[in-house]
Design an enzyme around this catalytic site. Sequence first.
Site, short mmCIF file in Angstrom:
data_model
loop_
_atom_site.label_atom_id
_atom_site.label_comp_id
_atom_site.label_asym_id
_atom_site.label_seq_id
_atom_site.Cartn_x
_atom_site.Cartn_y
_atom_site.Cartn_z
N SER A 68 8.36 7.52 -2.67
CA SER A 68 6.96 7.38 -4.26
C SER A 68 5.37 8.66 -4.11
O SER A 68 4.68 8.44 -4.49
CB SER A 68 6.28 5.87 -3.80
OG SER A 68 5.08 5.96 -2.48
N LYS A 115 -2.60 11.58 -0.65
CA LYS A 115 -1.36 11.12 -1.50
C LYS A 115 -2.59 9.88 -2.39
O LYS A 115 -3.81 9.17 -1.06
CB LYS A 115 -0.58 10.33 -0.64
CG LYS A 115 0.32 9.31 -1.69
CD LYS A 115 2.31 8.36 -0.95
CE LYS A 115 2.44 7.80 -1.94
NZ LYS A 115 3.09 7.10 -1.17
N SER A 131 9.88 6.99 0.89
CA SER A 131 9.06 7.58 0.14
C SER A 131 8.20 8.48 0.43
O SER A 131 7.98 9.55 -0.27
CB SER A 131 7.34 6.57 -0.13
OG SER A 131 7.76 5.60 -0.70
#
Length: 479
Positions: free
Chosen positions: A158, A83, A182
């Site tokens: 996210s 990420k 997330s």
Amino acid sequence: MRNEDICYLTATEALKLFRKKALSPVELTKALIGRAARVNPKVNCFADRYFDEALAQARAAEARYMKRGGEVRPLEGIPLAVKDAQRVKGKRTTQGSLIFKDWVDDHSDPMIERLQKAGAVILARTTTPEFCLSGVTTSRIWGVTRNPWNTDWGPGGSSGGSGAALAAGLTTLATGTDIGGSIRIPAAACGIVGFKPPHGRNPDGPPANFDRFNHCGPMTRSVADAALMQNITSGPHPLDHDSLRQKVTLPLEARSIKGMKIAYSVDLGYLPVDDDVRRNMLAALEVFRGLGAKVVEVDLGWTDDIERNGLHWYNLMHFGRQTIWQMKDNAALMTDYAIRFAELARKSTADDVHKPFEQAHRMYQTLGPVLAAHDVFICPTNTAPTVKADHDPYDPNFTVAGTKADPEYGWVMSHHFNMLQNCPVLSVPSGHAATRVPTAVQIVGRTFDDVRVFRAALAYEKALGGWYTSKAKRPRIEF
């Protein structure tokens, strides 16, 4: 083996093939790179790509497998997507923001460091909304990320890029971070597995490790892969004072859960829930019953004051400070939603910060006894399968199941268990909605009882025959 089948191998499957010399890390890496060239333009889940470096590392891994008596590490040659909010030494970390487009880190976060030392090959970075602020993975620096199952819809956030990359067959493993869901929100929306460990189980870097509601964890296509990653990343780290001293070894294979006591709630007592989500959750509970578990509905007594006093205030006081600081000099580079977040954060006061902690205490007064009397608690991960790819997190007309809902938090059921930060939570697929977008349930464990959560999930996954194991179980991406 067809290239698509190679791309959808789990890490545990790929490692077995590597050891048998039936597949090489180079073949796997090349297959993923080739698929990314065709699929990523449709999905847009990769940020920076390191394909040449990944191939070089894959060749070195292949040499280790070929060398008689050579040292082979636990993730030797396994492609990993990280990420774009987690530090990787020598690489830029943009946090989905134009403000950090040139920011290069001089060290890796502990979780990433451990995965690399275990032999994982970082293939690419995955997209995230600016500052990881939203459940919608859209940013000015990377654009709109879409759900591989239906590109009109979003992958959640996210860690949306990680979820989409796994569902699209563009990486073998991925990482995520989770402060309000997330990891689990995109895991549910993309039909993969995502684990939020107890805070401190996986060491992290600052400022995330100081945030009690924040967690870093694995995102995978199988429960065993999530356990494999956890067994590598968990445990104390000399640079993270918040990392837990105890290291937990998770099971990799399913065994009987006959007699396991499972409590559940479809709506946590107050949330509107989409019909497809409800139907698929009840079907998942039948699977657990078929495995011999004792499944009972419970009432936690929770009400919508959780939304008024919970994570929203916490985020404004923590995330909100960063947006306020950046607004001073960089407002022209920020997304509209980050600017709106800063405006709301300015209205919060120091007295507001206590609200989520008081609320979490009240919540645990009912969940704690339920978990003491049962092995795990199950509820949906999201109240709706997902939202549109261009969803406005401030849309005043947003609804779930025909009921007006908060456009940012009103379609998820994950943030409750960030507030209860020491409960391990694993999201696993429960089926698909009429839109083809996946749905999911989250398995919540007693504080720090990661093993019991994985036991339940492994048995459930085995009963279903796994996910992504055939072409019929994968997204139909049109090129």
